[in-house]
Motif scaffolding. Structure first.
Motif, PDB file in Angstrom:
ATOM      1  N   LEU A  73      76.807 -99.090  49.712  1.00 52.52           N
ATOM      2  CA  LEU A  73      76.108 -97.974  49.073  1.00 52.52           C
ATOM      3  C   LEU A  73      75.405 -98.409  47.800  1.00 52.52           C
ATOM      4  O   LEU A  73      74.324 -97.904  47.469  1.00 52.52           O
ATOM      5  N   PHE A  74      75.998 -99.341  47.072  1.00 54.76           N
ATOM      6  CA  PHE A  74      75.332 -99.863  45.877  1.00 54.76           C
ATOM      7  C   PHE A  74      74.024-100.563  46.242  1.00 54.76           C
ATOM      8  O   PHE A  74      73.005-100.414  45.556  1.00 54.76           O
ATOM      9  N   LEU A  75      74.065-101.339  47.335  1.00 53.29           N
ATOM     10  CA  LEU A  75      72.845-102.033  47.764  1.00 53.29           C
ATOM     11  C   LEU A  75      71.807-101.047  48.283  1.00 53.29           C
ATOM     12  O   LEU A  75      70.598-101.243  48.088  1.00 53.29           O
ATOM     13  N   ALA A  76      72.257 -99.988  48.958  1.00 50.80           N
ATOM     14  CA  ALA A  76      71.324 -99.002  49.507  1.00 50.80           C
ATOM     15  C   ALA A  76      70.747 -98.092  48.432  1.00 50.80           C
ATOM     16  O   ALA A  76      69.588 -97.666  48.518  1.00 50.80           O
ATOM     17  N   PHE A  77      71.548 -97.793  47.396  1.00 51.95           N
ATOM     18  CA  PHE A  77      71.110 -96.892  46.323  1.00 51.95           C
ATOM     19  C   PHE A  77      71.413 -97.541  44.970  1.00 51.95           C
ATOM     20  O   PHE A  77      72.346 -97.134  44.259  1.00 51.95           O
ATOM     21  N   PRO A  78      70.648 -98.563  44.610  1.00 49.80           N
ATOM     22  CA  PRO A  78      70.969 -99.309  43.373  1.00 49.80           C
ATOM     23  C   PRO A  78      70.817 -98.480  42.099  1.00 49.80           C
ATOM     24  O   PRO A  78      71.404 -98.823  41.074  1.00 49.80           O
ATOM     25  N   ASP A  79      70.045 -97.408  42.130  1.00 49.76           N
ATOM     26  CA  ASP A  79      69.828 -96.597  40.933  1.00 49.76           C
ATOM     27  C   ASP A  79      70.632 -95.296  40.955  1.00 49.76           C
ATOM     28  O   ASP A  79      70.374 -94.395  40.154  1.00 49.76           O
ATOM     29  N   ALA A  80      71.611 -95.208  41.849  1.00 52.70           N
ATOM     30  CA  ALA A  80      72.351 -93.950  41.972  1.00 52.70           C
ATOM     31  C   ALA A  80      73.272 -93.695  40.789  1.00 52.70           C
ATOM     32  O   ALA A  80      73.480 -92.551  40.381  1.00 52.70           O
ATOM     33  N   LEU A  81      73.842 -94.742  40.200  1.00 52.84           N
ATOM     34  CA  LEU A  81      74.779 -94.594  39.083  1.00 52.84           C
ATOM     35  C   LEU A  81      74.254 -95.309  37.853  1.00 52.84           C
ATOM     36  O   LEU A  81      73.672 -96.397  37.946  1.00 52.84           O
ATOM     37  N   ARG A  82      74.475 -94.681  36.714  1.00 53.88           N
ATOM     38  CA  ARG A  82      74.203 -95.349  35.445  1.00 53.88           C
ATOM     39  C   ARG A  82      75.479 -96.069  35.045  1.00 53.88           C
ATOM     40  O   ARG A  82      76.414 -95.479  34.486  1.00 53.88           O
ATOM     41  N   LEU A  83      75.526 -97.373  35.340  1.00 56.22           N
ATOM     42  CA  LEU A  83      76.759 -98.122  35.165  1.00 56.22           C
ATOM     43  C   LEU A  83      77.208 -98.178  33.718  1.00 56.22           C
ATOM     44  O   LEU A  83      78.389 -98.307  33.424  1.00 56.22           O
ATOM     45  N   GLY A  84      76.273 -98.074  32.787  1.00 56.75           N
ATOM     46  CA  GLY A  84      76.652 -98.061  31.380  1.00 56.75           C
ATOM     47  C   GLY A  84      77.504 -96.861  31.023  1.00 56.75           C
ATOM     48  O   GLY A  84      78.383 -96.929  30.159  1.00 56.75           O
ATOM     49  N   ASP A  85      77.255 -95.732  31.703  1.00 52.81           N
ATOM     50  CA  ASP A  85      78.075 -94.537  31.472  1.00 52.81           C
ATOM     51  C   ASP A  85      79.393 -94.594  32.228  1.00 52.81           C
ATOM     52  O   ASP A  85      80.405 -94.060  31.784  1.00 52.81           O
ATOM     53  N   LEU A  86      79.366 -95.256  33.388  1.00 51.51           N
ATOM     54  CA  LEU A  86      80.560 -95.297  34.217  1.00 51.51           C
ATOM     55  C   LEU A  86      81.606 -96.265  33.675  1.00 51.51           C
ATOM     56  O   LEU A  86      82.801 -95.955  33.634  1.00 51.51           O
ATOM     57  N   VAL A  87      81.186 -97.439  33.237  1.00 53.77           N
ATOM     58  CA  VAL A  87      82.103 -98.445  32.707  1.00 53.77           C
ATOM     59  C   VAL A  87      81.621 -98.848  31.327  1.00 53.77           C
ATOM     60  O   VAL A  87      80.704 -99.663  31.199  1.00 53.77           O
TER      61      VAL A  87
END
Length: 324
Positions: free
Chosen positions: A149-163
């Motif tokens: 899912l990360f490869l299919a939707f690379p912009d789905a999550l703002r990783l800076g906010d998540l981790v």
């Protein structure tokens, strides 16, 4: 008056047999009551959100939750060569779900399934190996789905906010410390090293045997992939029910990322830690904080709290019937 003479009893024997197994049947209900009292505010707020949701989507979420127990049963069967009794296996997975939310993450379900396998006639070493194989397959499947899912939707999550960047260092240090302690214990304690290598040989032999049977391998990996996929689908359905403005695939990605992140948090069923991680993940996926909170609370009501009482009753019944 004539003294009444009591019958002589053998030394160390009680007048009546203590109903230990019957008493154990009540323990799950007692734990459910304690957990419900501790989280009563969360329960009240979650039910409030459910009243304003679109019921068709809630039914989809409930159906996906029910199918997770089927997926778990299929995976458990795939981890052993012997044919397990289907109905008892499925009932055990339902009961294990309740046990998993009453004890630190993984311990409840692991203990219930380990007991079930030994009652079915598998030696303790092989039962433990099957349990380890199940956990390994489920972890690999969950991480694989997350990566896809990360490869299919690379912009789905703002990783800076998540981790947060400040949390990565302490997490790596903690993981490193655990590995060092474990390695040191294996080096210093000979008996522990012997037991560890013996268990590893048993586990490898069990995994090799399972993969020589295509039906067992398909059940193991198919069920392992279906289990987290159904969990993520349940969250996406609740998100649609409460009109969370996040695409379903992004909600599924947020769920997988959050559950992987809290996998090492030793709280009963992830209570507290999972909710917080899911809210953060949904916000990182672009959802408003208020709606994301409502979605997570409603989702946990459906997947945790509603099945908890019948699951505890099933667990007590299985104990009484000596299935586990």
């Amino acid at each position: 008056m004539t003294a009444v003479q009591l019958p002589d009893l053998p030394p160390g024997r009680l007048p009546r047999r203590v109903p230990v197994r019957q008493a154990l049947c009540l323990v799950p209900l007692l734990l459910v009551t304690v957990a419900a009292v501790q989280h009563r505010s969360v329960l009240a707020e979650g039910f409030t959100h459910l009243r304003s949701a679109q019921w068709p989507w809630l039914l989809v979420a409930a159906g996906a939750t029910c199918l997770t127990w089927v997926a778990a049963a299929v995976t458990r069967q795939g981890a052993v060569l012997e044919r397990l009794p289907r109905r008892r296996l499925l009932a055990t997975q339902f009961a294990a779900g309740a046990a998993n939310h009453l004890l630190p993450t993984g311990l409840g379900a692991g203990a219930v399934n380990l007991r079930f396998l030994t009652v079915c006639g598998l030696p303790l070493a092989r039962s433990s190996a099957a349990l380890a194989l199940y956990l390994l397959a489920e972890s690999i499947a969950r991480v694989t789905l997350l990566a896809v899912l990360f490869l299919a939707f690379p912009d789905a999550l703002r990783l800076g906010d998540l981790v947060p960047a400040g949390a990565i260092g302490p997490l790596l240090l903690t993981a490193g410390a655990v590995l060092v302690v474990a390695a040191g214990a294996l080096v210093v304690v000979r008996r522990l090293r012997t037991a560890a290598f013996g268990f590893l040989r048993t586990a490898l032999n069990e995994a090799r045997s399972v993969h020589t049977r295509p039906a067992r391998a398909l059940a193991l990996w198919g069920g392992s992939l279906a289990f987290p996929a159904l969990q993520a689908a349940g969250l996406a359905a609740v998100g649609r029910a409460l009109e969370l403005p996040v695409p379903p695939a992004h909600m599924a990605l947020a769920y997988l990322a959050a559950t992987v992140a809290v996998a090492l948090v030793p709280t009963p069923g992830g209570l507290g830690s999972v909710e917080a991680a899911l809210i953060v993940a949904l916000v990182a996926a672009g959802g408003p904080a208020a709606v994301a909170t409502a979605v997570v609370l409603a989702y946990r009501i459906i997947t945790v709290w509603l099945p908890l009482v019948p699951g505890a009753l099933t667990l007590g019944a299985l104990v009484r019937l000596k299935v586990i």
